[in-house]
Design a protein around this motif. Structure first.
Motif, PDB file in Angstrom:
ATOM      1  N   LEU A  78       6.652  -2.118   3.404  1.00 30.84           N
ATOM      2  CA  LEU A  78       7.412  -1.573   2.621  1.00 30.84           C
ATOM      3  C   LEU A  78       7.855  -0.018   2.753  1.00 30.84           C
ATOM      4  O   LEU A  78       8.889   0.492   2.738  1.00 30.84           O
ATOM      5  CB  LEU A  78       7.177  -1.745   0.948  1.00 30.84           C
ATOM      6  N   ILE A  79       6.900   0.701   3.174  1.00 29.72           N
ATOM      7  CA  ILE A  79       6.824   2.145   3.295  1.00 29.72           C
ATOM      8  C   ILE A  79       6.585   2.127   5.143  1.00 29.72           C
ATOM      9  O   ILE A  79       5.735   1.772   5.341  1.00 29.72           O
ATOM     10  CB  ILE A  79       5.911   2.976   2.823  1.00 29.72           C
ATOM     11  N   GLU A  80       7.939   2.537   5.471  1.00 28.33           N
ATOM     12  CA  GLU A  80       7.834   2.491   7.129  1.00 28.33           C
ATOM     13  C   GLU A  80       7.656   4.060   7.520  1.00 28.33           C
ATOM     14  O   GLU A  80       8.121   5.057   7.075  1.00 28.33           O
ATOM     15  CB  GLU A  80       9.019   2.101   7.665  1.00 28.33           C
ATOM     16  N   THR A  81       7.004   4.057   8.667  1.00 25.26           N
ATOM     17  CA  THR A  81       6.525   5.363   9.046  1.00 25.26           C
ATOM     18  C   THR A  81       7.576   5.691  10.308  1.00 25.26           C
ATOM     19  O   THR A  81       7.668   4.687  11.226  1.00 25.26           O
ATOM     20  CB  THR A  81       5.194   5.513   9.830  1.00 25.26           C
ATOM     21  N   VAL A  82       8.201   6.737  10.424  1.00 20.05           N
ATOM     22  CA  VAL A  82       9.283   6.941  11.327  1.00 20.05           C
ATOM     23  C   VAL A  82       8.754   8.145  12.285  1.00 20.05           C
ATOM     24  O   VAL A  82       8.674   9.240  11.763  1.00 20.05           O
ATOM     25  CB  VAL A  82      10.795   7.282  10.644  1.00 20.05           C
ATOM     26  N   LYS A  83       8.160   7.823  13.508  1.00 15.36           N
ATOM     27  CA  LYS A  83       7.313   8.600  14.102  1.00 15.36           C
ATOM     28  C   LYS A  83       8.040  10.082  14.421  1.00 15.36           C
ATOM     29  O   LYS A  83       9.052  10.141  14.690  1.00 15.36           O
ATOM     30  CB  LYS A  83       6.877   7.914  15.449  1.00 15.36           C
ATOM     31  N   GLY A  84       7.199  10.965  14.000  1.00 11.89           N
ATOM     32  CA  GLY A  84       7.608  12.315  14.231  1.00 11.89           C
ATOM     33  C   GLY A  84       8.682  12.934  13.284  1.00 11.89           C
ATOM     34  O   GLY A  84       9.303  14.060  13.378  1.00 11.89           O
ATOM     35  N   GLN A  85       9.410  11.967  12.313  1.00 16.67           N
ATOM     36  CA  GLN A  85      10.224  12.421  11.591  1.00 16.67           C
ATOM     37  C   GLN A  85       9.720  12.474  10.055  1.00 16.67           C
ATOM     38  O   GLN A  85       9.887  13.287   9.270  1.00 16.67           O
ATOM     39  CB  GLN A  85      11.403  11.619  11.786  1.00 16.67           C
ATOM     40  N   GLY A  86       9.322  11.348   9.615  1.00 15.23           N
ATOM     41  CA  GLY A  86       8.792  11.113   8.163  1.00 15.23           C
ATOM     42  C   GLY A  86       8.911   9.553   7.566  1.00 15.23           C
ATOM     43  O   GLY A  86       8.173   8.853   8.592  1.00 15.23           O
ATOM     44  N   TYR A  87       9.124   9.330   6.472  1.00 13.04           N
ATOM     45  CA  TYR A  87       8.980   7.858   6.041  1.00 13.04           C
ATOM     46  C   TYR A  87      10.109   7.314   5.292  1.00 13.04           C
ATOM     47  O   TYR A  87      11.072   8.183   4.832  1.00 13.04           O
ATOM     48  CB  TYR A  87       7.772   7.966   5.049  1.00 13.04           C
ATOM     49  N   LEU A  88      10.087   6.014   5.208  1.00 12.88           N
ATOM     50  CA  LEU A  88      11.245   5.414   4.662  1.00 12.88           C
ATOM     51  C   LEU A  88      10.931   4.383   3.608  1.00 12.88           C
ATOM     52  O   LEU A  88      10.050   3.418   4.005  1.00 12.88           O
ATOM     53  CB  LEU A  88      12.480   4.955   5.671  1.00 12.88           C
ATOM     54  N   LEU A  89      11.409   4.485   2.519  1.00 15.59           N
ATOM     55  CA  LEU A  89      10.742   3.252   1.521  1.00 15.59           C
ATOM     56  C   LEU A  89      12.017   2.289   1.744  1.00 15.59           C
ATOM     57  O   LEU A  89      13.047   2.610   1.159  1.00 15.59           O
ATOM     58  CB  LEU A  89      10.699   3.756   0.088  1.00 15.59           C
ATOM     59  N   HIS A  90      11.873   1.230   1.967  1.00 16.00           N
ATOM     60  CA  HIS A  90      12.879   0.060   2.211  1.00 16.00           C
ATOM     61  C   HIS A  90      13.382  -0.443   0.780  1.00 16.00           C
ATOM     62  O   HIS A  90      12.395  -0.570  -0.319  1.00 16.00           O
ATOM     63  CB  HIS A  90      12.504  -1.126   3.189  1.00 16.00           C
ATOM     64  N   SER A  91      14.435  -0.895   0.637  1.00 14.51           N
ATOM     65  CA  SER A  91      14.946  -1.592  -0.529  1.00 14.51           C
ATOM     66  C   SER A  91      14.650  -2.829  -0.700  1.00 14.51           C
ATOM     67  O   SER A  91      14.334  -3.802   0.183  1.00 14.51           O
ATOM     68  CB  SER A  91      16.476  -1.689  -0.670  1.00 14.51           C
ATOM     69  N   VAL A  92      14.318  -3.110  -2.002  1.00 11.33           N
ATOM     70  CA  VAL A  92      13.549  -4.536  -2.266  1.00 11.33           C
ATOM     71  C   VAL A  92      14.857  -5.617  -2.356  1.00 11.33           C
ATOM     72  O   VAL A  92      15.432  -5.163  -3.399  1.00 11.33           O
ATOM     73  CB  VAL A  92      12.647  -4.514  -3.597  1.00 11.33           C
ATOM     74  N   GLN A  93      14.953  -6.486  -1.752  1.00 10.59           N
ATOM     75  CA  GLN A  93      16.056  -7.448  -1.744  1.00 10.59           C
ATOM     76  C   GLN A  93      15.568  -8.895  -2.285  1.00 10.59           C
ATOM     77  O   GLN A  93      16.132  -9.841  -2.021  1.00 10.59           O
ATOM     78  CB  GLN A  93      16.529  -7.478  -0.361  1.00 10.59           C
ATOM     79  N   GLY A  94      14.373  -8.881  -3.292  1.00 10.53           N
ATOM     80  CA  GLY A  94      13.879 -10.053  -3.566  1.00 10.53           C
ATOM     81  C   GLY A  94      14.760 -10.834  -4.404  1.00 10.53           C
ATOM     82  O   GLY A  94      14.782 -12.090  -4.203  1.00 10.53           O
ATOM     83  N   GLY A  95      15.463 -10.320  -5.400  1.00 12.65           N
ATOM     84  CA  GLY A  95      16.362 -10.987  -6.146  1.00 12.65           C
ATOM     85  C   GLY A  95      17.644 -11.667  -5.843  1.00 12.65           C
ATOM     86  O   GLY A  95      17.831 -12.574  -5.761  1.00 12.65           O
ATOM     87  N   ALA A  96      18.129 -10.716  -4.565  1.00 13.99           N
ATOM     88  CA  ALA A  96      19.055 -11.268  -3.874  1.00 13.99           C
ATOM     89  C   ALA A  96      18.935 -12.571  -3.073  1.00 13.99           C
ATOM     90  O   ALA A  96      19.371 -13.516  -2.823  1.00 13.99           O
ATOM     91  CB  ALA A  96      20.032 -10.220  -2.905  1.00 13.99           C
ATOM     92  N   SER A  97      17.745 -12.323  -2.338  1.00 20.48           N
ATOM     93  CA  SER A  97      17.130 -13.639  -1.496  1.00 20.48           C
ATOM     94  C   SER A  97      16.931 -14.919  -2.352  1.00 20.48           C
ATOM     95  O   SER A  97      17.179 -16.061  -2.256  1.00 20.48           O
ATOM     96  CB  SER A  97      15.771 -13.288  -0.751  1.00 20.48           C
ATOM     97  N   LYS A  98      16.372 -14.693  -3.764  1.00 19.82           N
ATOM     98  CA  LYS A  98      16.166 -15.593  -4.453  1.00 19.82           C
ATOM     99  C   LYS A  98      17.386 -16.324  -5.079  1.00 19.82           C
ATOM    100  O   LYS A  98      17.546 -17.533  -5.124  1.00 19.82           O
ATOM    101  CB  LYS A  98      15.352 -15.215  -5.861  1.00 19.82           C
ATOM    102  N   ARG A  99      18.453 -15.643  -5.300  1.00 20.33           N
ATOM    103  CA  ARG A  99      19.633 -16.216  -5.685  1.00 20.33           C
ATOM    104  C   ARG A  99      20.239 -16.835  -4.395  1.00 20.33           C
ATOM    105  O   ARG A  99      20.852 -18.057  -4.786  1.00 20.33           O
ATOM    106  CB  ARG A  99      20.698 -15.095  -6.185  1.00 20.33           C
TER     107      ARG A  99
END
Length: 247
Positions: free
Chosen positions: A83-104
């Motif tokens: 869910l929290i991705e490390t972008v080497k040498g730059q910072g971090y990225l919190l991915h959007s949760v698409q659980g509801g759309a996937s379930k629909r």
């Protein structure tokens, strides 16, 4: 706000695991990092921005930032480790949760299938479950990896049992069993006759079940302790005083 399998209460600085309802009051560094990641969800947040925050507090060090991200990931659990991705040498990225759309989407796809195919899938799953259950040996109970006796000054004896999924790498579990054993041995007497101790697979949650007699009736007490620190303590003098394991 939903973050993985947890609810993030920003106002109170709490991260709450929705299944177990276990809550973690975020320290300053972890709260600062998670707030910024949530504000920019789906976008890269630089290390500089994560360390400086709102500019009111002292900036975090690189080590403090890395530790904060590690602890947040640990609480979210291995199923949400990406869910929290490390972008080497730059910072971090919190991915959007698409659980509801996937379930629909899955629901709409299932509804589009012919009814006979749904019954076929259901029958296959039921047959697999029955087959799997029959393979399980229900006659063999789970055995403790270590059992010992704790002797109290009154002459009372308490049985202590340690449980683990593996017979290796249980050094911390043995240490915690010894701490509880030493603490119980200082009681002049106790309502408890048996103590069962187990440690979660990630070694962050300690489970203790106490069984005994009080006023002629059987009593059971379940204790669950979380410790995300390093080195881990779990059992200390303050905790022991709070749970009142002696009479």
């Amino acid at each position: 706000m939903q973050v993985g399998g947890c609810w993030f209460d920003r106002e109170r600085g709490l991260l709450i695991e929705q299944t177990s309802q276990e809550s973690w009051h975020l320290p300053r560094a972890e709260l600062q990092v998670l707030c910024l990641l949530v504000e920019h969800q789906g976008k890269l947040v630089s290390k500089h921005d994560l360390k400086t925050g709102d500019g009111v507090h002292t900036p975090l060090t690189d080590t403090s930032l890395a530790r904060a991200v590690f602890k947040i990931r640990s609480f979210l659990g291995p199923q949400h480790e990406g869910l929290i991705e490390t972008v080497k040498g730059q910072g971090y990225l919190l991915h959007s949760v698409q659980g509801g759309a996937s379930k629909r989407l899955l629901t709409s796809q299932l509804l589009a299938l012919p009814s006979w195919s749904l019954w076929l899938v259901f029958g296959f799953m039921l047959a697999f479950i029955v087959f799997y259950i029959r393979l399980i040996d229900h006659s063999a109970p789970t055995n403790a990896i270590q059992s010992s006796q704790i002797y109290l000054p009154s002459g009372q004896v308490i049985q202590q049992h340690l449980y683990a999924q593996s017979k290796t790498n249980n050094t911390l579990l043995f240490e915690l069993g010894e701490r509880l054993s030493q603490s119980l041995s200082l009681c002049s007497s106790s309502n408890w006759q048996e103590a069962y101790i187990s440690l979660s697979h990630d070694k962050q949650v300690l489970n203790i079940t106490l069984r005994g007699q009080k006023l002629g009736q059987s009593v059971v007490r379940n204790l669950k302790i979380s410790d995300l620190s390093s080195p881990k303590k779990f059992i200390d003098s303050d905790w022991l005083q709070g749970v009142e394991i002696c009479d």
